[in-house]
Design an enzyme around this catalytic site. Sequence first.
Site, PDB file in Angstrom:
ATOM      1  CG  ASN A  22      -0.441  -0.016   2.493  1.00  0.00           C
ATOM      2  OD1 ASN A  22       0.684  -0.460   2.695  1.00  0.00           O
ATOM      3  ND2 ASN A  22      -1.195   0.464   3.465  1.00  0.00           N
ATOM      4  CD  GLU A  54       5.107   0.392  12.813  1.00  0.00           C
ATOM      5  OE1 GLU A  54       3.917   0.769  12.832  1.00  0.00           O
ATOM      6  OE2 GLU A  54       5.952   0.773  13.633  1.00  0.00           O
ATOM      7  CB  CYS A 105      -1.758   0.896   8.471  1.00  0.00           C
ATOM      8  SG  CYS A 105      -0.503   2.195   8.417  1.00  0.00           S
ATOM      9  CD  GLU A 154       8.594   0.924  10.557  1.00  0.00           C
ATOM     10  OE1 GLU A 154       7.704   1.385   9.823  1.00  0.00           O
ATOM     11  OE2 GLU A 154       9.369   0.014  10.209  1.00  0.00           O
TER      12      GLU A 154
HETATM   13  P1  NAP Z   1       0.029  -9.112   4.647  1.00  0.00           P
HETATM   14  O1  NAP Z   1      -0.766 -10.124   3.939  1.00  0.00           O
HETATM   15  O2  NAP Z   1       0.368  -9.339   6.069  1.00  0.00           O
HETATM   16  O3  NAP Z   1       1.358  -8.914   3.779  1.00  0.00           O
HETATM   17  C1  NAP Z   1       2.368  -7.994   4.142  1.00  0.00           C
HETATM   18  C2  NAP Z   1       3.701  -8.467   3.589  1.00  0.00           C
HETATM   19  O4  NAP Z   1       4.031  -9.722   4.186  1.00  0.00           O
HETATM   20  C3  NAP Z   1       3.688  -8.728   2.076  1.00  0.00           C
HETATM   21  O5  NAP Z   1       4.962  -8.436   1.564  1.00  0.00           O
HETATM   22  C4  NAP Z   1       3.405 -10.214   1.991  1.00  0.00           C
HETATM   23  O6  NAP Z   1       3.872 -10.822   0.827  1.00  0.00           O
HETATM   24  C5  NAP Z   1       4.172 -10.726   3.188  1.00  0.00           C
HETATM   25  N1  NAP Z   1       3.654 -11.969   3.758  1.00  0.00           N
HETATM   26  C6  NAP Z   1       2.426 -12.511   3.607  1.00  0.00           C
HETATM   27  N2  NAP Z   1       2.343 -13.667   4.321  1.00  0.00           N
HETATM   28  C7  NAP Z   1       3.535 -13.841   4.931  1.00  0.00           C
HETATM   29  C8  NAP Z   1       4.066 -14.844   5.800  1.00  0.00           C
HETATM   30  N3  NAP Z   1       3.340 -15.875   6.194  1.00  0.00           N
HETATM   31  N4  NAP Z   1       5.340 -14.702   6.235  1.00  0.00           N
HETATM   32  C9  NAP Z   1       6.084 -13.644   5.865  1.00  0.00           C
HETATM   33  N5  NAP Z   1       5.641 -12.674   5.033  1.00  0.00           N
HETATM   34  C10 NAP Z   1       4.382 -12.766   4.585  1.00  0.00           C
HETATM   35  O7  NAP Z   1      -0.650  -7.685   4.593  1.00  0.00           O
HETATM   36  P2  NAP Z   1      -1.398  -7.015   3.360  1.00  0.00           P
HETATM   37  O8  NAP Z   1      -2.815  -7.334   3.485  1.00  0.00           O
HETATM   38  O9  NAP Z   1      -0.701  -7.237   2.100  1.00  0.00           O
HETATM   39  O10 NAP Z   1      -1.136  -5.475   3.739  1.00  0.00           O
HETATM   40  C11 NAP Z   1      -2.048  -4.722   4.398  1.00  0.00           C
HETATM   41  C12 NAP Z   1      -1.865  -4.800   5.911  1.00  0.00           C
HETATM   42  O11 NAP Z   1      -0.692  -4.095   6.281  1.00  0.00           O
HETATM   43  C13 NAP Z   1      -2.998  -4.132   6.655  1.00  0.00           C
HETATM   44  O12 NAP Z   1      -3.349  -4.902   7.774  1.00  0.00           O
HETATM   45  C14 NAP Z   1      -2.389  -2.810   7.088  1.00  0.00           C
HETATM   46  O13 NAP Z   1      -2.990  -2.206   8.202  1.00  0.00           O
HETATM   47  C15 NAP Z   1      -0.985  -3.204   7.355  1.00  0.00           C
HETATM   48  N6  NAP Z   1      -0.123  -2.036   7.321  1.00  0.00           N
HETATM   49  C16 NAP Z   1       0.377  -1.553   8.491  1.00  0.00           C
HETATM   50  C17 NAP Z   1       1.149  -0.402   8.495  1.00  0.00           C
HETATM   51  C18 NAP Z   1       1.712   0.149   9.772  1.00  0.00           C
HETATM   52  O14 NAP Z   1       2.617   0.971   9.683  1.00  0.00           O
HETATM   53  N7  NAP Z   1       1.229  -0.257  10.936  1.00  0.00           N
HETATM   54  C19 NAP Z   1       1.405   0.255   7.293  1.00  0.00           C
HETATM   55  C20 NAP Z   1       0.863  -0.252   6.116  1.00  0.00           C
HETATM   56  C21 NAP Z   1       0.107  -1.402   6.137  1.00  0.00           C
HETATM   57  P3  NAP Z   1       3.015 -10.913  -0.537  1.00  0.00           P
HETATM   58  O15 NAP Z   1       3.378  -9.717  -1.264  1.00  0.00           O
HETATM   59  O16 NAP Z   1       3.487 -12.144  -1.226  1.00  0.00           O
HETATM   60  O17 NAP Z   1       1.586 -11.026  -0.136  1.00  0.00           O
END
Ligand code: NAP
Length: 484
Positions: free
Chosen positions: A156, A254, A288, A464
């Site tokens: 994102n 995060e 997020c 961060e």
């Molecule tokens: P996600 O499914 O957790 O994926 C995040 C990253 O982790 C991607 O690069 C993903 O790879 C990888 N990943 C997925 N499964 C994994 C595993 N089992 N082990 C290690 N890495 C793994 O999250 P998303 O849905 O793509 O992203 C949105 C989420 O991020 C939301 O919950 C949002 O709130 C959170 N977020 C938090 C912040 C913050 O600063 N707190 C900022 C931005 C977003 P792939 O690319 O292959 O799926």
Amino acid sequence: MATETVSVSTRMYIDGKWVDALDGGTLKIENPANESIIAEVAYGGRADAERAIEAAARAFPAWRSVSAYERAKVLKKTADLMRDRADRIARTLTLEQGKPLGEARAEVMHAADTFEWFAEEGKRTYGRMIPPANMAKRHFAIKHPVGVVATITPWNFPAALPSRKIAPALAVGCTVVARPADQTPLTLLEMFECLIEAGAPAGVANLVMGQAVPIADAFFANPAVRKISFTGSTAVGKELIKRSADQVKRLSLELGGHAPLIVFPDADCEQVAQAAVIGKFRNNGQVCIAPSRFYVHDKIAGNFTEAVVEATKALKVGDGLEPGVQVGPMFEARALAKTSALVDDARSKGAKVLTGGGRSNRFAQGYWFEPTVIREVSSSMRIMTEEPFAPVMPLLDFGKIDEVIAAANNTPYGLAAYVFTNDISVAIRMAEGLEAGVIGINDPVPATPQCPFGGMKESGMGRELGVEGLEAYLETKYVSLGIR
Ligand code: NAP
């Protein structure tokens, strides 16, 4: 349909070289606005990550021994190059992620500012002398870079989020293996081109692309990786916590959020409605810290509702490369399906849709959802309990401050919260009462490189940005010295 492409490198960067995946694998990268293929990148797995970890481990002793001032020069030059190329990088970001060009450019500038801020702050990793009780001793606390850092980031914010990890890690002398999200590697590739041109030595910063789980397996298995810095969902974050136990691997997490936005009756209703709409529909709600529950004091709820519905209807939706577009496509088919399901669930439980409410049929291809406002929302609806990550604004009323604090905190998440009021006592009571790591009071966009960012409760561990974001890549060593 115009098919755009990008000209950035599409290979991994390991040990100072652009390389293909060991097994020759590749992955096509899609433009979410029209589903066209904009690039095909090298795409590997565990063996590629292992090569990168070994390179980072080899490079660590020398990089750690370079002065903070020399490391700062590389980071500062990276920031300068990113600014020089901001238009090009922003275009790449829009093409792979979908957000409007203006938002993409602002993100690239934020990432450049982050590199510059940590370049400076890396010079201030002070230890301290601690007065001894026994005068035959002297005590010191000194700082030590944690070692090889692996970063995992989502789609994102493909420029901002890696910069918050890579810049502080490099600034204090760590070396890095970075893994971007599958569908948005091109922005990080652009940033690596800047880092390399800025003089990052071979092995200091490595970029691997490939399946998440095998790459994470390599990060967890290899003791050379001392820390994993992850941004993503709470579900994956919890899995990483469990996996970190074996080697007591350091983690920064995060994670997800479900931010309340609270409007008190003394606030300027019109102005806050505009800010709320901008905050909500930025990046289609796929942020997020996006506000996702809107609590409006019942004295102004009617006027506020009218104003947000009008402002939402006026948003210009379209391909992010088109001038004036304020809302682009959603990122992928899965996100679109989840948003539809959340709105359908709310509707079936009595919510009223005031505008939007479904997929957009204005475009032949791509992942489009109409910016949506709903009322008559209740806590039994999925949109109130699950992180929505969607362009949907649920409106709720409240009467008393204690009631709204309790409602806002009634979630396992604790990432961000927003308050609009001109009453200083209310502002302070809200800042003290809300369980959120980031609180914007009359500020819908609070993130900035010099201030700490991160979540309470299930929204994460660690911070961060700010001095906390530098500390995350340092160990504290205590040295006790006996003297004659
Ligand atoms: P996600 O499914 O957790 O994926 C995040 C990253 O982790 C991607 O690069 C993903 O790879 C990888 N990943 C997925 N499964 C994994 C595993 N089992 N082990 C290690 N890495 C793994 O999250 P998303 O849905 O793509 O992203 C949105 C989420 O991020 C939301 O919950 C949002 O709130 C959170 N977020 C938090 C912040 C913050 O600063 N707190 C900022 C931005 C977003 P792939 O690319 O292959 O799926």
